[in-house]
Scaffold this active site. Structure first.
Site, PDB file in Angstrom:
ATOM      1  N   TYR A  41     -11.623  -0.245   2.203  1.00 44.46           N
ATOM      2  CA  TYR A  41     -10.238  -0.059   1.785  1.00 44.46           C
ATOM      3  C   TYR A  41      -9.373   0.067   3.033  1.00 44.46           C
ATOM      4  O   TYR A  41      -9.790   0.660   4.027  1.00 44.46           O
ATOM      5  CB  TYR A  41     -10.103   1.203   0.917  1.00 44.46           C
ATOM      6  CG  TYR A  41     -10.756   1.072  -0.438  1.00 44.46           C
ATOM      7  CD1 TYR A  41     -12.134   1.163  -0.589  1.00 44.46           C
ATOM      8  CD2 TYR A  41      -9.988   0.843  -1.588  1.00 44.46           C
ATOM      9  CE1 TYR A  41     -12.744   1.035  -1.827  1.00 44.46           C
ATOM     10  CE2 TYR A  41     -10.576   0.708  -2.838  1.00 44.46           C
ATOM     11  CZ  TYR A  41     -11.955   0.805  -2.953  1.00 44.46           C
ATOM     12  OH  TYR A  41     -12.551   0.673  -4.189  1.00 44.46           O
ATOM     13  N   GLU A  42      -8.187  -0.509   2.975  1.00 43.39           N
ATOM     14  CA  GLU A  42      -7.309  -0.495   4.151  1.00 43.39           C
ATOM     15  C   GLU A  42      -7.010   0.911   4.655  1.00 43.39           C
ATOM     16  O   GLU A  42      -6.617   1.096   5.800  1.00 43.39           O
ATOM     17  CB  GLU A  42      -5.972  -1.164   3.828  1.00 43.39           C
ATOM     18  CG  GLU A  42      -6.083  -2.652   3.612  1.00 43.39           C
ATOM     19  CD  GLU A  42      -5.052  -3.127   2.616  1.00 43.39           C
ATOM     20  OE1 GLU A  42      -3.952  -3.458   3.043  1.00 43.39           O
ATOM     21  OE2 GLU A  42      -5.368  -3.137   1.403  1.00 43.39           O
ATOM     22  N   SER A  43      -7.166   1.897   3.797  1.00 43.48           N
ATOM     23  CA  SER A  43      -6.902   3.275   4.200  1.00 43.48           C
ATOM     24  C   SER A  43      -7.918   3.781   5.226  1.00 43.48           C
ATOM     25  O   SER A  43      -7.664   4.756   5.921  1.00 43.48           O
ATOM     26  CB  SER A  43      -6.947   4.183   2.970  1.00 43.48           C
ATOM     27  OG  SER A  43      -8.158   3.955   2.255  1.00 43.48           O
ATOM     28  N   GLY A  44      -9.077   3.118   5.303  1.00 42.04           N
ATOM     29  CA  GLY A  44     -10.055   3.500   6.324  1.00 42.04           C
ATOM     30  C   GLY A  44     -11.425   3.878   5.781  1.00 42.04           C
ATOM     31  O   GLY A  44     -12.317   4.217   6.538  1.00 42.04           O
ATOM     32  N   ARG A  91     -11.505 -10.885  -0.259  1.00 41.10           N
ATOM     33  CA  ARG A  91     -10.376 -10.010  -0.531  1.00 41.10           C
ATOM     34  C   ARG A  91      -9.909 -10.252  -1.945  1.00 41.10           C
ATOM     35  O   ARG A  91      -9.628 -11.371  -2.326  1.00 41.10           O
ATOM     36  CB  ARG A  91      -9.252 -10.300   0.461  1.00 41.10           C
ATOM     37  CG  ARG A  91      -7.886  -9.869   0.021  1.00 41.10           C
ATOM     38  CD  ARG A  91      -7.735  -8.349   0.010  1.00 41.10           C
ATOM     39  NE  ARG A  91      -6.392  -7.971  -0.434  1.00 41.10           N
ATOM     40  CZ  ARG A  91      -5.938  -6.755  -0.498  1.00 41.10           C
ATOM     41  NH1 ARG A  91      -6.710  -5.746  -0.148  1.00 41.10           N
ATOM     42  NH2 ARG A  91      -4.718  -6.511  -0.890  1.00 41.10           N
TER      43      ARG A  91
END
Lengths: 222, 305
Positions: A41-44, A91
């Protein structure tokens, strides 16, 4: 839609996950045929294994029990732009695909409900490049990823035509006619010579979706 | 699958380090995998380009052993003690064997930036650095670029993408999900920049241990080629929580490396003359007791939601 999207994901693949339905699809895949699917997830959160369905990409459930939590600079520089993570990076954009993900992911799957406003003939402003940009191919523009290869909708599957880059009708869900799909897009929809018959969700998939992942029906209806 | 990555140091070096490779054994003072360097020496790998910020004693030893053709670095000394004498002899053309050692010199930030660019698969990294120094004169690979926003001149260093990076860490699982604490150096960036990554650990743990503290994972298993379990693998460097730096040895290295014959005898006894790190430790009776770490546990955190 969730089931069809989930089937696109092979066990052990590395997937960048967007909000919305793709979240459901990725976690369904992980809960059924792809237990080693690595969710990023792009949040990390890397290798996330959420115990409940996350509503946002920054949900705390993504952190607990994940393999690695890193900063966002690392997500974009080391995981996405790095481009050498061995297994294909997929993606699934939700309501917004980030430009860099659309550029770099080795392939992109789009999950969206058919609706002429959501599928206009022409968009006013491009954030995620598709197969052709101003008539030029992705390769000509120096984009490393293959871009959107399939669009998974609530009635049918569209696939990118190799020659023209156009999304064409490739498969129909049970009980759906080609004309039903045309009604949901804003351009004359080309179709493959042979349309595949898409299998409906099986018993296991339905049970996991309804009882395990989304008992509150955040995404599922009926 | 995952268990296929766990192997001996001998196998990992045989499979993943080849003659002519660009090899990185990183760790900034902390977590330097001497055990891997020694195995590379034992397997007589040749023509290597060795890259590290500070070559440290490990590259001094590998240079003396004849493994290196070139060194890429930012500070080639023995910290707090003096010079790396084998390195100096090789660069000054005074070494007994072969052509002079080739060098490519940066600064610490320059090397960090090279690895950062390599890890992000960019061709270079810009720095506000080097103006007024002579480093660009000594190294034509340090160039400049005009900033497209402000017009200012920035220095650039080229990306570094090693063939193999060897990382020492406290623990990892069998898939190579690697956790470290203490000084992190540039190990993560070097690993992501590298074509192949060998992780060497003090402890092999279950995946559940990794998942219980994911912020501590620095290198994900998905980029790791091999996992080697090698307790004391960093000595004379150190592993926070496991053992102290052998500062006495670093001081003693001044005398050992200054004399080529004494250095040769050191390598014969402690590198060529032992089969592996366990054998090396057997030749150092009392070392483990002397250097074993004290206990300074952190306060645990709650990952619940």
């Amino acid at each position: 839609m969730a089931t069809v999207a989930a089937r696109e994901l092979a066990d052990g693949e590395v997937v960048f996950v967007g909000i919305g339905l793709p979240n459901l699809a990725c976690n369904l895949a992980r809960g059924t045929h792809a237990p080693h699917l690595v969710l990023i997830y792009e949040s990390g959160a890397v290798g996330a294994a959420p115990e409940r369905l996350p509503v946002s990409i920054g949900d705390p459930a993504l952190v607990t029990g994940s393999l690695m939590v890193c900063g966002m600079a690392d997500v974009f520089q080391l995981f996405l732009q790095n481009g050498r993570i061995e297994r294909p990076t997929v993606r699934l954009p939700g309501s917004g695909g980030a430009a860099e993900i659309a550029v770099h992911a080795r392939r992109t799957l789009i999950v969206a409900q058919l609706n002429p406003r959501a599928f206009p003939e022409r968009v006013d402003f491009v954030t995620s490049p598709g197969q052709r940009c101003g008539g030029r191919t992705r390769r000509e523009l120096g984009m490393p990823g293959a871009g959107p290869v399939k669009v998974i909708t609530d009635k049918a599957i569209l696939e990118a035509d190799d020659a023209t880059g156009e999304m064409v009708l490739a498969g129909l869900y049970p009980g759906v006619a080609a004309d039903d799909v045309q009604a949901g897009v804003g351009w004359p929809l080309a179709r493959r010579a042979r349309l595949a018959a898409v299998a409906p969700p099986g018993e296991t998939e339905l049970r996991v979706l309804r009882e395990v992942l989304d008992p509150k029906k955040l995404y599922l209806n009926g | 699958m995952a268990s296929g990555k766990v192997m001996t140091m001998r196998d990992a070096v045989a499979r993943f380090v080849h003659d002519g490779d660009t090899v990185v054994i990183e760790g900034f003072t902390h977590l330097i995998c001497f055990a891997a360097g020694h195995e590379i020496i034992r397997q007589r790998k040749r023509d290597l380009t060795l890259a590290r910020l500070t070559p440290d004693l490990i590259y001094d030893q590998m240079i003396a052993a004849g493994c290196a053709r070139k060194v890429v670095f930012s500070w080639a000394g023995n910290p707090g003690v003096g010079s790396l004498h084998a390195f100096r002899r090789a660069v000054e053309g005074k070494a007994a064997r072969g052509t002079p050692l080739e060098i490519e010199e940066y600064s610490h930030f320059g090397m960090v930036a090279r690895f950062s660019a390599g890890a992000a698969r960019l061709p270079f990294w810009p720095l506000r650095d080097y103006a007024g120094t002579d480093l660009p004169r000594a190294n034509p690979r340090i160039k400049t670029v005009a900033c497209p926003y402000t017009g200012e001149t920035l220095a650039t260093v080229p990306a570094l993408n090693p063939d193999v990076t060897i990382v020492h860490a406290q623990r990892a699982d069998a898939a190579g999900n690697t956790q470290m604490w203490g000084l992190l150096g540039v190990q993560k960036e070097a690993a992501f920049a590298s074509a192949r990554v060998v992780v060497v650990v003090e402890d092999l743990v279950e995946e559940s241990v990794i998942r219980s503290d994911p912020n501590r994972t620095i290198i994900p298993g998905m980029i790791v080629s091999a996992v080697v379990v090698e307790p004391w693998g960093a000595h004379p460097s150190y592993a926070q929580g496991y053992y102290d730096r052998d500062n006495d040895f670093y001081v003693a290295w001044e005398g050992i490396s200054r004399d080529p014959e004494r250095l040769r005898r050191y390598l014969d006894a402690f590198v060529h003359g032992v089969p592996d790190r366990a054998g090396y430790m057997e030749k150092h009776p009392g070392l483990a007791e002397r250097l074993k770490a004290q206990e300074r546990w952190s306060e645990g955190v709650n990952y619940g939601f």
